[in-house]
Design a protein around this motif. Structure first.
Motif, PDB file in Angstrom:
ATOM      1  N   GLY A  33       0.793  -1.226   0.000  1.00 52.66           N
ATOM      2  CA  GLY A  33       0.000   0.000   0.000  1.00 52.66           C
ATOM      3  C   GLY A  33       0.822   1.270   0.000  1.00 52.66           C
ATOM      4  N   ASN A  61      -6.378   7.473  -2.799  1.00 52.31           N
ATOM      5  CA  ASN A  61      -6.742   6.132  -2.325  1.00 52.31           C
ATOM      6  C   ASN A  61      -8.202   5.763  -2.586  1.00 52.31           C
ATOM      7  N   PHE A  64      -8.925   2.480  -4.473  1.00 44.12           N
ATOM      8  CA  PHE A  64      -8.649   1.316  -3.626  1.00 44.12           C
ATOM      9  C   PHE A  64      -9.764   1.114  -2.599  1.00 44.12           C
ATOM     10  N   LEU A  70      -7.592  -1.613  -0.483  1.00 47.69           N
ATOM     11  CA  LEU A  70      -6.720  -0.669   0.215  1.00 47.69           C
ATOM     12  C   LEU A  70      -5.600  -1.423   0.931  1.00 47.69           C
TER      13      LEU A  70
END
Length: 142
Positions: A33, A61, A64, A70
């Motif tokens: 990540g 993000n 995701f 994520l």
């Protein structure tokens, strides 16, 4: 981080994102990540320090978060043009396209979140005999 990054096309997925004048070339790998960004002015990959504001990181993000991936991909992105908010949105669009390449089943989720539609709004050009795009010079009769 002064290491040279080798992007393996068998593992990495690629997506291009654009917003205003910003262009982002994005590669995603299965990872932890982490997000590395290289601007046109810098020669090194910068960890999340490049986009300092939290809202910009949330925007990056978002693909995701929508696809519930994520923390499962590392992101390498090169950005150029425009300002940081537009660059962040360009990276977001690039990540969405790369995720689509990784798994085509994400298409309905990304589409409903509006992440596959490019925001085409750009700055309007300045017109001749005017101060700017819309503002005119003051008119005087005599």
């Amino acid at each position: 981080m002064a290491e040279i990054v080798k992007i393996d096309p068998k593992v990495a997925k690629y997506g291009t994102g654009r917003r205003k004048e910003a262009v982002a070339r994005v590669w995603i790998f299965p990872g932890e990540g982490k997000i590395y960004v290289r601007s046109s002015s810098g020669k090194e990959w910068e960890a999340p320090v490049y986009f300092e504001r939290e809202i910009l990181m949330e925007r990056i993000n978002r693909p995701f978060a929508v696809t519930e991936t994520l923390g499962k991909f590392d992101v390498y992105a090169t950005v150029k043009g425009s300002g940081k908010p537009a660059q962040a949105e360009a990276v977001m669009y690039g990540i969405a396209k790369a995720l689509l390449q990784y798994n085509p089943d994400f298409r309905p989720v990304l589409k409903s979140a509006g992440l596959l539609t490019r925001d085409a709004r750009v700055k309007e050009r300045k017109k001749y005999a005017q101060m700017g795009a819309r503002a005119k010079y003051r008119w005087s009769k005599r």
